[in-house]
Design a protein around this motif. Structure first.
Motif, PDB file in Angstrom:
ATOM      1  N   ALA A  34       0.822  -1.208   0.000  1.00 18.13           N
ATOM      2  CA  ALA A  34       0.000   0.000   0.000  1.00 18.13           C
ATOM      3  C   ALA A  34       0.856   1.258   0.000  1.00 18.13           C
ATOM      4  N   LEU A  35       1.862   1.316   0.862  1.00 14.71           N
ATOM      5  CA  LEU A  35       2.698   2.515   0.941  1.00 14.71           C
ATOM      6  C   LEU A  35       3.530   2.711  -0.320  1.00 14.71           C
ATOM      7  N   ASN A  36       3.943   1.611  -0.940  1.00 20.12           N
ATOM      8  CA  ASN A  36       4.666   1.722  -2.206  1.00 20.12           C
ATOM      9  C   ASN A  36       3.794   2.397  -3.260  1.00 20.12           C
ATOM     10  N   ASP A  37       2.510   2.058  -3.281  1.00 19.78           N
ATOM     11  CA  ASP A  37       1.589   2.686  -4.229  1.00 19.78           C
ATOM     12  C   ASP A  37       1.243   4.116  -3.821  1.00 19.78           C
ATOM     13  N   LEU A  38       0.882   4.297  -2.555  1.00 19.11           N
ATOM     14  CA  LEU A  38       0.415   5.606  -2.103  1.00 19.11           C
ATOM     15  C   LEU A  38       1.481   6.686  -2.235  1.00 19.11           C
ATOM     16  N   TYR A  39       2.709   6.327  -1.921  1.00 18.78           N
ATOM     17  CA  TYR A  39       3.795   7.312  -1.952  1.00 18.78           C
ATOM     18  C   TYR A  39       4.667   7.191  -3.200  1.00 18.78           C
ATOM     19  N   ASP A  40       4.202   6.375  -4.167  1.00 19.04           N
ATOM     20  CA  ASP A  40       4.873   6.256  -5.472  1.00 19.04           C
ATOM     21  C   ASP A  40       6.362   5.995  -5.294  1.00 19.04           C
ATOM     22  N   LEU A  41       6.681   4.957  -4.505  1.00 18.08           N
ATOM     23  CA  LEU A  41       8.069   4.690  -4.151  1.00 18.08           C
ATOM     24  C   LEU A  41       8.823   3.927  -5.237  1.00 18.08           C
ATOM     25  N   GLY A  42       8.127   3.168  -6.066  1.00 15.60           N
ATOM     26  CA  GLY A  42       8.775   2.471  -7.164  1.00 15.60           C
ATOM     27  C   GLY A  42       9.683   1.330  -6.730  1.00 15.60           C
ATOM     28  N   ILE A  43       9.358   0.677  -5.633  1.00 15.95           N
ATOM     29  CA  ILE A  43      10.175  -0.420  -5.124  1.00 15.95           C
ATOM     30  C   ILE A  43       9.750  -1.709  -5.811  1.00 15.95           C
TER      31      ILE A  43
END
Length: 382
Positions: A137-146
């Motif tokens: 979720a946090l990867n998507d919400l904050y557009d982290l690109g991991i």
């Protein structure tokens, strides 16, 4: 209960509005390859339909607010106050924020609603599902690109560094990377993966999961002791990890270890790695008879050499085999949890009845059972 709707309702109760999205990450079953992951070895898990669900939205401050549907509890903290601990269910979520920020990712606060139908303490990776669904979720919400494997590594960092459980990578990798209809072959050193077809139903077989009801905890001392034994054995053998010792000529190689306990621990890990490789080959040629034999040999090794089984799982394995199963083994960290039973579909009823009778006759409650179907890994629902 539809858990996606449950977390949506809980999120609305927490915030008064709708989430930015809902995510899901599954629990896992390890088909074979137990306690090999932290020895740089091989594992063969697959994802379950049972999963953790998370409704989430970003906040414009550094607050974290979490509501647990299952427990009916709430937790709130500030990002600045995060520090490693294993006090409570919320550590598996708060620790994800900590792990991401420690790795240099720009993550702010969030409102979260969590629900899960992965049984806790049953060896089905309930904690990894929770960690992975939040990383996703946090990867998507904050557009982290991991990338997915790096997300799994960060989820494991939560469990190792924040919660304090010295687990390997298998649970998180399975939750992130599995695909439907496949088991995930994972090389825990190189982190390379391969999707191995797993469709027992197409060959008249089923994988029955028997939850013994005996609970374990990875944060307990027995798991850490086994890991320390393996590290000591590797040092004495002069190898980086037990993965580097071949199964051929094993008795002679292990004879030089300083303690018989280390011999047993090393023998389990080394032979288990070999069984994983043999299991992959068996699945690729649709040889479920060979797979069953490997599963049963794995359990014998966990019982005799690694000493991580207990009475309820041993009773389940033997009863299932006597009732017509072609293979059976404990799955998970040990000291309780679940047993995997590979059997012809037509034998499932007799096996389930026999195990239930054995439990009741020994003064135990009847175990919960379900047929496991290889399912998809973590992802966004909407």
């Amino acid at each position: 209960m539809n858990l996606d709707l449950a977390v949506l309702d809980a999120f609305r109760g927490l915030t008064g509005g709708d989430p930015e999205g809902i995510w899901r990450a599954p629990g896992r079953i390890n088909l074979i390859g137990e306690h090999t992951d932290y020895n740089d070895g091989f594992v063969l898990p697959f994802a379950l339909p049972q999963a953790a669900y998370l409704a989430a939205s970003r906040r414009d401050d550094n607050r974290i607010r979490i509501v647990s549907v299952d427990l009916g509890e709430r937790f709130e903290t500030d990002l600045a106050d995060l520090a490693p601990n294993h006090d409570g269910w919320h550590a598996y979520l708060a620790g994800v924020f900590w792990a991401l920020r420690e790795a240099g990712h720009d993550v702010g606060g969030a409102d979260l609603a969590l629900a899960s139908d992965v049984p806790i303490g049953a060896g089905l990776s309930s904690s990894a599902a929770i960690e992975c669904v939040l990383v996703e979720a946090l990867n998507d919400l904050y557009d982290l690109g991991i990338d997915p494997m790096a997300r799994a590594v960060l989820a494991r960092r939560t469990e190792n560094g924040y919660v304090g459980a010295p687990t390997g990578l298998m649970d998180q990798a399975a939750s992130m990377l599995c695909t439907a209809g496949h088991a995930l072959f994972l090389d825990c050193r190189s982190l390379s993966v391969d999707q191995v077809p797993l469709d027992p139903g197409a060959h008249g077989r089923a994988i029955l999961v028997v939850d013994t009801g005996t609970r374990h905890s990875h944060a307990g001392g027995e798991y850490a002791t086994r890991r320390a034994d393996c590290e000591q054995a590797a040092r004495e053998l002069g190898v980086p990890a037990l993965r580097d010792v071949a199964a051929d000529g094993l008795d002679e190689r292990l004879a030089g270890l300083s303690d018989e306990r280390l011999v047993r621990r090393a023998r389990h890990v080394i032979t288990e790695n070999d069984r994983v490789l043999q299991a992959c080959a068996a699945l690729r040629r649709d040889d479920f008879a060979a797979l069953g034999e490997l599963m049963t040999a794995s359990h014998a090794s966990m019982r005799g050499d690694y000493e991580i089984t207990e009475e309820s799982v041993d009773l389940t394995v033997q009863t299932a085999l006597d009732a017509g199963a072609t293979g059976a083994r404990m799955t998970g960290g040990g000291f309780g949890g679940c047993v995997l039973v590979l059997a012809p579909v037509e034998s499932l009823g007799a096996i389930t009845a026999a195990v239930t009778t054995a439990f009741v006759d020994s003064g135990r409650s009847a175990p919960a059972t379900f047929v496991a179907r290889p399912s998809a890994g973590a992802g966004r629902l909407n």
